[in-house]
Design a protein around this motif. Structure first.
Motif: not given
Length: 284
Positions: A134-144, A205-210
């Motif tokens: 139901y969904y194909n997501s890319a991964q993204a990186i979060v930093v301070r 690293v987590t999916d883009v929406p998260a």
């Protein structure tokens, strides 16, 4: 002659009784068929109920305010749409919570469906069933924003960063494959976000929406989504998990395919995910 009349009377009575019995059997056949149909529908953990599991906690935008019973959020909304296709009213849906790892482990389950961003993989298919994606997501990186990696524009610049991802997740797999081999693991995204926020690690690293929600909600104070990881689009997508060999798998598969075909899934993506997936740059 009297004997003949008696025989004819007995025969007629027998015929009437036989017709009555046949009629009775005929009228009961649909009821038996209906019962069989209901029995198939009720072949669930709790009779008359559809037990759906999600994470603990469940995150926005997948589930709003950690309340799946509200039907708000992309996955909560999908769950109720599938339940409806299966013939269950909203009041017939029962929610329970599980860890990510236990849901995809082999063995018996105490739920009928589990929805918490499970990427479909051949390895996982050995232990559980999946609905169509139901969904194909890319991964993204979060930093301070105050991190020494805050201005990185390439993956190469992150080689010396301490990076974390959720254990058993596709995020971990992509991070290990595309960034560096030594990725720290955490049980869930809440603990992962705390690790970045408290300076235990440099990035997650987590999916883009998260990733977008982690920053927006302040789970990582002064955080930013550094960017998407190129080549991290989930090739097989995300599906609902069912116990291995579940009798519900064909019905859930049919329901999901119908929801994809009629545009329902796309509408739910636009409603719940668009704000978290647009304007996210891609790293090099």
């Amino acid at each position: 002659m009297i004997r003949s009349r008696i025989l004819r009377t007995v025969a007629a009575a027998f015929s009437v009784a036989a017709l009555a019995f046949t009629a009775a059997c005929g009228s009961s056949a649909p009821a038996e068929k209906k019962a069989s149909s209901e029995e198939g529908k009720l072949n669930t953990v709790t009779a008359g109920k559809l037990t759906i599991a999600t994470g603990n906690p469940a995150y926005t935008p997948w589930v709003i305010d950690d309340k799946p019973e509200s039907g708000k959020g992309f996955e909560a909304a999908i769950a109720y749409k599938v339940a409806e296709k299966l013939g269950y009213k909203k009041s017939d849906v029962k929610w329970v919570r599980t860890t990510f790892d236990s849901a995809i482990a082999p063995g018996a389950k105490d739920w009928d469906m589990n929805i918490q961003q499970f990427s479909i993989t051949n390895e996982r298919k050995k232990a559980v069933d999946f609905s169509p994606s139901y969904y194909n997501s890319a991964q993204a990186i979060v930093v301070r924003k105050d991190s020494k990696f805050a201005n990185a524009t390439t993956l190469a610049e992150l080689k010396k960063a301490t990076i974390g991802a959720m254990v058993g997740s596709t995020s971990y797999d992509f991070a290990k494959k595309l960034i560096k081999s030594d990725i720290k693991t955490y049980n869930d995204n809440a603990v992962l976000a705390q690790a970045v926020d408290s300076n235990q690690i440099d990035a997650l690293v987590t999916d883009v929406p998260a990733a977008s929600y982690i920053v927006e909600s302040g789970q990582v104070k002064n955080g930013k989504v550094l960017g998407q990881i190129p080549g991290s689009d989930d090739p097989n997508g995300t599906g609902i998990v069912l116990p291995k060999g579940s009798s519900l798998t064909p019905a859930v598969t049919k329901a999901m395919n119908e929801l994809i075909k009629d545009g329902t899934i796309k509408k739910l993506q636009d409603k719940w995910l668009a704000a978290y997936t647009t304007d996210v740059p891609t790293l090099k």
